[in-house]
Design a protein around this motif. Sequence first.
Motif, PDB file in Angstrom:
ATOM      1  N   LEU A  31      45.566  39.591  39.597  1.00 30.94           N
ATOM      2  CA  LEU A  31      46.398  39.589  40.416  1.00 30.94           C
ATOM      3  C   LEU A  31      46.006  39.388  41.844  1.00 30.94           C
ATOM      4  O   LEU A  31      46.582  38.749  42.706  1.00 30.94           O
ATOM      5  CB  LEU A  31      47.521  40.874  40.233  1.00 30.94           C
ATOM      6  N   GLU A  32      44.829  39.809  42.226  1.00 33.48           N
ATOM      7  CA  GLU A  32      44.092  39.682  43.603  1.00 33.48           C
ATOM      8  C   GLU A  32      43.753  38.231  43.692  1.00 33.48           C
ATOM      9  O   GLU A  32      43.977  37.871  44.593  1.00 33.48           O
ATOM     10  CB  GLU A  32      43.001  40.525  43.423  1.00 33.48           C
ATOM     11  N   LEU A  33      43.258  37.597  42.619  1.00 35.01           N
ATOM     12  CA  LEU A  33      42.680  36.306  42.663  1.00 35.01           C
ATOM     13  C   LEU A  33      43.908  35.282  42.672  1.00 35.01           C
ATOM     14  O   LEU A  33      43.813  34.258  43.398  1.00 35.01           O
ATOM     15  CB  LEU A  33      41.756  36.030  41.577  1.00 35.01           C
ATOM     16  N   LEU A  34      45.103  35.505  42.008  1.00 33.73           N
ATOM     17  CA  LEU A  34      46.202  34.557  42.088  1.00 33.73           C
ATOM     18  C   LEU A  34      46.695  34.711  43.648  1.00 33.73           C
ATOM     19  O   LEU A  34      47.057  33.727  43.982  1.00 33.73           O
ATOM     20  CB  LEU A  34      47.188  35.069  40.936  1.00 33.73           C
ATOM     21  N   GLN A  81      43.763  23.769  38.867  1.00 32.48           N
ATOM     22  CA  GLN A  81      42.446  23.710  39.535  1.00 32.48           C
ATOM     23  C   GLN A  81      42.512  24.975  40.265  1.00 32.48           C
ATOM     24  O   GLN A  81      41.295  25.837  40.391  1.00 32.48           O
ATOM     25  CB  GLN A  81      42.350  22.347  40.346  1.00 32.48           C
ATOM     26  N   ARG A  82      43.593  25.410  40.809  1.00 42.06           N
ATOM     27  CA  ARG A  82      43.623  26.771  41.539  1.00 42.06           C
ATOM     28  C   ARG A  82      43.202  27.781  40.818  1.00 42.06           C
ATOM     29  O   ARG A  82      42.471  28.749  40.887  1.00 42.06           O
ATOM     30  CB  ARG A  82      44.834  26.914  42.223  1.00 42.06           C
ATOM     31  N   VAL A  83      43.643  27.968  39.462  1.00 42.68           N
ATOM     32  CA  VAL A  83      43.294  28.852  38.197  1.00 42.68           C
ATOM     33  C   VAL A  83      41.870  28.575  37.953  1.00 42.68           C
ATOM     34  O   VAL A  83      41.134  29.797  37.712  1.00 42.68           O
ATOM     35  CB  VAL A  83      44.223  28.397  37.218  1.00 42.68           C
ATOM     36  N   ALA A  84      41.476  27.520  37.862  1.00 39.36           N
ATOM     37  CA  ALA A  84      40.031  27.330  37.670  1.00 39.36           C
ATOM     38  C   ALA A  84      38.758  27.960  38.562  1.00 39.36           C
ATOM     39  O   ALA A  84      38.049  28.506  38.415  1.00 39.36           O
ATOM     40  CB  ALA A  84      39.427  26.049  37.543  1.00 39.36           C
ATOM     41  N   ILE A  85      39.259  27.653  40.052  1.00 41.50           N
ATOM     42  CA  ILE A  85      38.785  28.396  41.172  1.00 41.50           C
ATOM     43  C   ILE A  85      38.895  29.835  40.882  1.00 41.50           C
ATOM     44  O   ILE A  85      37.875  30.526  41.441  1.00 41.50           O
ATOM     45  CB  ILE A  85      39.339  27.665  42.260  1.00 41.50           C
ATOM     46  N   ALA A  86      40.117  30.510  41.023  1.00 45.32           N
ATOM     47  CA  ALA A  86      40.094  31.761  40.805  1.00 45.32           C
ATOM     48  C   ALA A  86      39.179  32.439  39.473  1.00 45.32           C
ATOM     49  O   ALA A  86      38.747  33.521  39.742  1.00 45.32           O
ATOM     50  CB  ALA A  86      41.619  32.179  40.254  1.00 45.32           C
ATOM     51  N   ARG A  87      39.309  31.694  38.467  1.00 50.46           N
ATOM     52  CA  ARG A  87      38.330  32.050  37.276  1.00 50.46           C
ATOM     53  C   ARG A  87      36.838  32.204  37.950  1.00 50.46           C
ATOM     54  O   ARG A  87      36.025  33.075  37.487  1.00 50.46           O
ATOM     55  CB  ARG A  87      38.479  31.248  36.230  1.00 50.46           C
ATOM     56  N   ALA A  88      36.461  31.156  38.499  1.00 54.85           N
ATOM     57  CA  ALA A  88      35.306  30.987  39.216  1.00 54.85           C
ATOM     58  C   ALA A  88      34.819  32.023  40.000  1.00 54.85           C
ATOM     59  O   ALA A  88      33.515  32.660  40.160  1.00 54.85           O
ATOM     60  CB  ALA A  88      34.747  29.785  39.667  1.00 54.85           C
ATOM     61  N   LEU A  89      35.733  32.656  40.791  1.00 55.49           N
ATOM     62  CA  LEU A  89      35.677  33.710  41.499  1.00 55.49           C
ATOM     63  C   LEU A  89      35.537  35.035  41.011  1.00 55.49           C
ATOM     64  O   LEU A  89      35.368  36.014  41.876  1.00 55.49           O
ATOM     65  CB  LEU A  89      36.583  33.503  42.730  1.00 55.49           C
TER      66      LEU A  89
END
Length: 260
Positions: free
Chosen positions: A125-128, A150-158
């Motif tokens: 939730l924080e990353l989303l 791609q935003r989800v992929a960035i969130a996963r990487a973070l």
Amino acid sequence: MSLIATRVPEIQLENVEMRYQTDTAEVLALHQVSLDIAKGEFVSLLGPSGCGKTTLLRLMADLIEPTGGRVTVAGKSAKEARLAQKYGIVFQSPVLYDWRKVKDNITLPLELMGVKKARRDEKALELLELVGLKGFADKYPWQLSGGMQQRVAIARALSMEPEILLMDEPFSALDEFTRERLNEELLAVWSKVGSTVVFVTHSVPESIFLSDRVFVLSPHPGRLSAIVDIPLPRPRTAEMRNSPEFFDLIAGIRDSFEGV
């Protein structure tokens, strides 16, 4: 305000070479590449297709080993950095699992590390919220647009709070309007998380808009043609893309290419 990179080296390449053996000959993909990237800096690796940008990124990530030279990360080998989980990687394709909800795609690395579900969900939730996808936790990837994926992929990487974020042309498949919007959103995320970012692109305007410095690579074999400082103030705005300074930087970088 955006982060100001310190001059402490985070990534160093010394005389790096990469050779491949094909069925008919040995191919020199990268030749004598030396560069330093500062902690907290946003840099782009820029060049035409086939110049070795992705190969260089993979060397930094310890996905492949150089056939010559040395790669160090915070004074240690790339392998030691990888094992210490210093990297987050975003590829050209989001590489999401369609059968997992968005929040479960984001927290997969944490799940593999044995982090408890309550903490994983909290982190998702924080990353989303960070990447502008609040309210999409229970959606599936196939329900999202390409830019949202791609935003989800960035969130996963973070999710693992990496010190270094490596990005391999993450927006190249998107339309120009979505790409420019995500450039702005990426800078907003970067200003909050503080990671060192290495961004691969073949777009001159994109590299200028995002970066503190641009490393220009020329092909046949891939070599460092120029290092261009980007003096545009931060935070970057969409209006900057139409400024005389921006167009001067585009012309200067295009002039720096060798053999293209």
